[in-house]
Design a protein around this motif. Structure first.
Motif, short mmCIF file in Angstrom:
data_model
loop_
_atom_site.label_atom_id
_atom_site.label_comp_id
_atom_site.label_asym_id
_atom_site.label_seq_id
_atom_site.Cartn_x
_atom_site.Cartn_y
_atom_site.Cartn_z
N GLY A 46 5.98 -2.36 16.21
CA GLY A 46 4.62 -2.52 15.74
C GLY A 46 4.24 -1.18 15.15
O GLY A 46 4.86 -0.16 15.48
N GLN A 47 3.26 -1.13 14.29
CA GLN A 47 2.88 0.17 13.72
C GLN A 47 2.07 1.01 14.70
O GLN A 47 2.26 2.21 14.78
CB GLN A 47 2.04 -0.05 12.46
N ILE A 48 1.15 0.40 15.41
CA ILE A 48 0.19 1.14 16.23
C ILE A 48 0.85 1.79 17.44
O ILE A 48 0.67 2.99 17.70
CB ILE A 48 -0.96 0.21 16.66
N ASN A 49 1.61 1.01 18.20
CA ASN A 49 2.22 1.46 19.44
C ASN A 49 3.04 2.75 19.29
O ASN A 49 2.74 3.75 19.94
CB ASN A 49 3.04 0.29 20.03
N LYS A 92 -2.41 -4.18 25.25
CA LYS A 92 -2.58 -5.33 24.36
C LYS A 92 -1.61 -5.27 23.18
O LYS A 92 -1.39 -4.21 22.60
CB LYS A 92 -4.00 -5.38 23.81
N SER A 93 -1.12 -6.45 22.83
CA SER A 93 -0.26 -6.54 21.65
C SER A 93 -1.13 -6.61 20.39
O SER A 93 -2.33 -6.87 20.46
CB SER A 93 0.63 -7.78 21.73
N TRP A 94 -0.49 -6.38 19.27
CA TRP A 94 -1.10 -6.62 17.96
C TRP A 94 -0.31 -7.76 17.37
O TRP A 94 0.91 -7.67 17.23
CB TRP A 94 -1.01 -5.37 17.10
N ASP A 95 -0.98 -8.87 17.06
CA ASP A 95 -0.28 -10.08 16.68
C ASP A 95 -1.01 -10.74 15.52
O ASP A 95 -2.17 -11.13 15.65
CB ASP A 95 -0.20 -11.02 17.89
N ILE A 108 6.31 0.37 31.31
CA ILE A 108 5.77 1.71 31.52
C ILE A 108 4.79 2.00 30.40
O ILE A 108 5.06 1.71 29.22
CB ILE A 108 6.90 2.76 31.51
N SER A 109 3.63 2.59 30.75
CA SER A 109 2.67 2.99 29.74
C SER A 109 1.96 4.27 30.17
O SER A 109 2.23 4.81 31.25
CB SER A 109 1.66 1.87 29.47
N LEU A 110 1.05 4.72 29.35
CA LEU A 110 0.35 5.97 29.60
C LEU A 110 -0.63 5.87 30.76
O LEU A 110 -0.87 6.85 31.46
CB LEU A 110 -0.38 6.42 28.33
N GLU A 111 -1.21 4.68 30.95
CA GLU A 111 -2.22 4.48 31.98
C GLU A 111 -1.96 3.17 32.72
O GLU A 111 -1.24 2.31 32.24
CB GLU A 111 -3.61 4.46 31.35
N THR A 168 2.49 1.02 24.61
CA THR A 168 1.05 1.17 24.79
C THR A 168 0.37 0.13 23.91
O THR A 168 1.04 -0.72 23.31
CB THR A 168 0.58 2.61 24.49
N ASP A 169 -0.95 0.17 23.83
CA ASP A 169 -1.67 -0.80 23.01
C ASP A 169 -1.14 -0.81 21.58
O ASP A 169 -0.80 0.23 21.03
CB ASP A 169 -3.17 -0.46 22.97
N GLY A 170 -1.09 -2.02 21.01
CA GLY A 170 -0.69 -2.16 19.62
C GLY A 170 0.78 -2.46 19.41
O GLY A 170 1.26 -2.39 18.29
#
Length: 186
Positions: A80-83, A47-50, A39-42, A14-16
């Motif tokens: 990544g931390q967020i994803n 988007k990546s976090w870079d 595959i994602s939630l929606e 997912t994002d992050g």
């Protein structure tokens, strides 16, 4: 046993996500001949976090609601931390990871993605690695943590960070070729 050219590999994110930890496995696995599905939630893109900012996006091929473990030969979890932090509070994501683990098929997690393995309660007694900052979380969940570029325990593949991506991707390909594992209870 599955030829990598016939393999269907899911990447759940997912994002992050850490940009390289999604894009590089997708590139290497596709170059080896696998069909890779994001595959994602929606629907839409994620988007990546870079380097401290939102980075490149990738289109979602399938929603988690439409994904079935039986349709894939392997599952990759970018870090990544967020994803992984966002995914580990989503019951459907945690269930998908747990069901994939229980299928005996290759399951690969890098960086902070072992948080999903912790949440799915699948690492107790397993040899794993992760980004060093979540080592205590992994150990508290019963994982046997080691500081190595890639650790494999019955097709459970883990790596530490983007520097380990070549070894991580090579091990995913190797484990897909080996096929389903009958995982012993740890």
């Amino acid at each position: 046993m599955t030829a990598i050219q016939n393999a269907r590999i899911a990447i759940l994110s997912t994002d992050g996500f850490e940009k390289s930890e999604l894009f590089e496995p997708r590139r290497q696995l596709a170059a080896a001949g696998a069909k890779v599905t994001i595959i994602s939630l929606e629907t839409g893109s994620i988007k990546s976090w870079d380097d401290g900012d939102w980075g490149e996006a990738v289109d979602v091929d399938m929603t988690l609601a439409d994904a079935q473990v039986a349709d894939f030969d392997a599952l990759v979890l970018p870090g990544g931390q967020i994803n992984p932090d966002l995914l580990r509070v989503e019951d459907d994501a945690v269930s998908f990871v747990r069901d994939f683990f229980n299928s005996g098929k290759p399951l690969a997690a890098i960086c902070h993605a072992p948080w999903l393995l912790v949440e799915a309660d699948v690492i107790k007694g397993r040899n794993v690695t992760s980004y060093p900052s979540i080592r205590t979380d992994v150990k508290n969940a019963g994982g046997i943590w080691e500081d190595s570029e890639v650790v494999v325990d019955q097709a459970l593949i883990t790596s530490r960070n983007p520097d380990d991506l070549d070894a991580f991707c090579a091990k995913i390909i190797e484990e897909v070729r080996e096929g389903r594992h009958q995982r012993e209870a740890a």
